[in-house]
Design a protein around this motif. Structure first.
Motif, PDB file in Angstrom:
ATOM      1  N   LEU A 213       0.852  -1.181   0.000  1.00 13.58           N
ATOM      2  CA  LEU A 213       0.000   0.000   0.000  1.00 13.58           C
ATOM      3  C   LEU A 213       0.894   1.239   0.000  1.00 13.58           C
ATOM      4  O   LEU A 213       1.898   1.284   0.701  1.00 13.58           O
ATOM      5  N   ILE A 214       0.519   2.228  -0.796  1.00 13.47           N
ATOM      6  CA  ILE A 214       1.318   3.443  -0.889  1.00 13.47           C
ATOM      7  C   ILE A 214       0.590   4.546  -0.127  1.00 13.47           C
ATOM      8  O   ILE A 214      -0.380   5.135  -0.627  1.00 13.47           O
ATOM      9  N   ALA A 215       1.062   4.791   1.097  1.00 11.78           N
ATOM     10  CA  ALA A 215       0.422   5.790   1.951  1.00 11.78           C
ATOM     11  C   ALA A 215       1.372   6.900   2.372  1.00 11.78           C
ATOM     12  O   ALA A 215       0.935   7.982   2.736  1.00 11.78           O
ATOM     13  N   ASP A 216       2.703   6.633   2.343  1.00 13.35           N
ATOM     14  CA  ASP A 216       3.675   7.665   2.706  1.00 13.35           C
ATOM     15  C   ASP A 216       5.003   7.367   2.027  1.00 13.35           C
ATOM     16  O   ASP A 216       5.153   6.368   1.320  1.00 13.35           O
ATOM     17  N   ARG A 217       5.983   8.227   2.259  1.00 12.43           N
ATOM     18  CA  ARG A 217       7.282   8.113   1.598  1.00 12.43           C
ATOM     19  C   ARG A 217       8.015   6.826   1.961  1.00 12.43           C
ATOM     20  O   ARG A 217       8.774   6.275   1.159  1.00 12.43           O
ATOM     21  N   GLN A 218       7.818   6.325   3.154  1.00 14.78           N
ATOM     22  CA  GLN A 218       8.472   5.084   3.550  1.00 14.78           C
ATOM     23  C   GLN A 218       8.015   3.915   2.690  1.00 14.78           C
ATOM     24  O   GLN A 218       8.781   2.985   2.430  1.00 14.78           O
ATOM     25  N   ASP A 219       6.768   3.956   2.243  1.00 17.30           N
ATOM     26  CA  ASP A 219       6.263   2.893   1.376  1.00 17.30           C
ATOM     27  C   ASP A 219       6.982   2.886   0.030  1.00 17.30           C
ATOM     28  O   ASP A 219       7.183   1.831  -0.573  1.00 17.30           O
ATOM     29  N   ILE A 220       7.363   4.077  -0.444  1.00 12.98           N
ATOM     30  CA  ILE A 220       8.108   4.147  -1.702  1.00 12.98           C
ATOM     31  C   ILE A 220       9.450   3.457  -1.546  1.00 12.98           C
ATOM     32  O   ILE A 220       9.875   2.680  -2.413  1.00 12.98           O
ATOM     33  N   ASP A 221      10.147   3.709  -0.441  1.00 14.06           N
ATOM     34  CA  ASP A 221      11.438   3.058  -0.193  1.00 14.06           C
ATOM     35  C   ASP A 221      11.277   1.548  -0.097  1.00 14.06           C
ATOM     36  O   ASP A 221      12.090   0.783  -0.634  1.00 14.06           O
ATOM     37  N   ALA A 222      10.213   1.106   0.556  1.00 14.97           N
ATOM     38  CA  ALA A 222       9.992  -0.333   0.738  1.00 14.97           C
ATOM     39  C   ALA A 222       9.733  -1.037  -0.589  1.00 14.97           C
ATOM     40  O   ALA A 222      10.280  -2.119  -0.855  1.00 14.97           O
ATOM     41  N   VAL A 223       8.920  -0.429  -1.445  1.00 14.18           N
ATOM     42  CA  VAL A 223       8.596  -1.089  -2.705  1.00 14.18           C
ATOM     43  C   VAL A 223       9.778  -1.043  -3.668  1.00 14.18           C
ATOM     44  O   VAL A 223       9.987  -1.972  -4.454  1.00 14.18           O
ATOM     45  N   ARG A 224      10.594  -0.011  -3.603  1.00 12.07           N
ATOM     46  CA  ARG A 224      11.804   0.024  -4.425  1.00 12.07           C
ATOM     47  C   ARG A 224      12.774  -1.064  -4.008  1.00 12.07           C
ATOM     48  O   ARG A 224      13.377  -1.730  -4.856  1.00 12.07           O
ATOM     49  N   HIS A 225      12.914  -1.262  -2.703  1.00 14.24           N
ATOM     50  CA  HIS A 225      13.797  -2.321  -2.203  1.00 14.24           C
ATOM     51  C   HIS A 225      13.297  -3.698  -2.654  1.00 14.24           C
ATOM     52  O   HIS A 225      14.081  -4.537  -3.122  1.00 14.24           O
TER      53      HIS A 225
END
Length: 339
Positions: free
Chosen positions: A6-18
């Motif tokens: 789920l994309i709810a904040d900037r940390q989610d972007i880092d997680a999905v890129r990893h």
């Protein structure tokens, strides 16, 4: 393997890129292809985060059905909005960065975009007269190594599709589903009943009443389909010339099935898990324009609770086999669809 976040904040972007980079390494992507996948995922996540409305999601999986053996597959990225009151350009802004891009918009619900990234500049998928889309959704933020569905090509135009549900998502479930898929693949051009029997034998004592099994055999040369399913596996079959067929799920120990003509343009949908019993597809005119992955994503988004789990597999009989090269796929696959 399919990763959902789920994309709810900037940390989610880092997680999905990893997660995408780990998948690229596992799939044997070149350095340049890995960078392109990272750009695609990061841009899609940032676009979802910038949109008004409910949370967006990214689902990422390798398209192993397009390759044989240990060849590196393309990776598919699905970006979807659950509710977007402001239509605007939305995910259409991602079209320039994707190798193959397909977009569908449902007024009031937002966009679903499909992007595909090849593992190298010279990649060319195996030509086939069937297109496949799948959503295998564990709980949010959970990565599953277990792929409950498997499709096996039987030359010249046969396909065996197997779907299991109820084995879980951990390492033990991965081993069991791998054994089940190998058993199904060794059956050759057998009937669904024989394939199901071999799969049950491979599962042995692990086949409890909560495990559901569905098997379909697809003959694209003879335009023919057979299906047999038990437990919570449900089937929906759409052909150009007949009424849409819905096969309800059987009792835990029961088996239901059907046999029918399956000409070019036909669709088979197998689904299970926490999807609504009343799940339904768009009309035929809309379906004809959708990639099966978009159709699977529509069923998932509109008929599965955000915290639920389930599997949707969509197969379409293509009019003719064709190979999509990395140099022409962008021109061939860009479609903007609206319903």
């Amino acid at each position: 393997m399919q990763f959902r976040t789920l994309i709810a904040d900037r940390q989610d972007i880092d997680a999905v890129r990893h997660a995408a980079m780990q998948l690229a390494i596992r799939c044997g992507f070149s350095e340049r292809a890995s960078e392109r996948l990272d750009d695609t995922v990061a841009s899609a996540a940032a676009c979802l985060l910038s949109r008004l409305g409910d949370r967006g999601e990214l689902l990422i999986r390798p398209l192993r059905e397009e390759v044989s053996g240990l060849a590196a597959p393309r990776i598919e990225v699905l970006a979807l909005e659950r509710y977007a009151p402001d239509e605007g350009a939305g995910l259409a802004l991602l079209a320039p960065i994707a190798e193959a891009f397909t977009l569908h918009c449902t007024p009031g619900r937002g966009h679903i975009a499909r992007m595909v990234v090849p593992p190298s500049e010279r990649f060319s998928p195996v030509a086939a007269d069937i297109a496949v889309g799948a959503i295998c959704v564990p709980r949010a933020q959970e990565v599953t190594r277990c792929q409950p569905w498997h499709i096996e090509f039987m030359p010249p135009g046969g396909f065996n599709l197997t779907l299991l549900h109820g084995l879980g998502h951990g390492p033990d479930a991965h081993q069991l589903t791998t054994a089940a898929h190998r058993a199904a693949g060794a059956c050759g051009a057998a009937t669904p009943a024989i394939i199901a029997e071999r799969v049950r034998s491979a599962l042995g004592s692990n086949l409890h009443e909560d495990v559901a099994l569905g098997v379909a055999t697809l003959d694209t040369q003879g335009d023919h389909l057979c299906f047999a399913g038990g437990g919570g596996i449900r089937a929906l079959i759409d052909t150009p010339d007949t009424e849409r067929y819905v096969q309800p799920s059987a009792s835990p120990n029961g088996v239901t099935g059907t046999e029918m003509q399956w000409p070019a343009g036909s669709l088979l949908v197998l689904y299970c898990g926490d999807l609504d019993q009343d799940a339904r597809l768009p009309d035929r005119e809309t379906l004809a324009t959708l990639h099966p992955a978009i159709a699977a994503a529509l069923l998932y988004r509109d008929f599965l609770a955000a915290d639920g789990e389930g599997t949707v597999v969509v197969c379409r009989h293509e009019a003719a086999a064709r190979t999509v090269s990395s140099t022409t796929s962008a021109a061939q696959d860009v479609r903007l669809e609206e319903n």
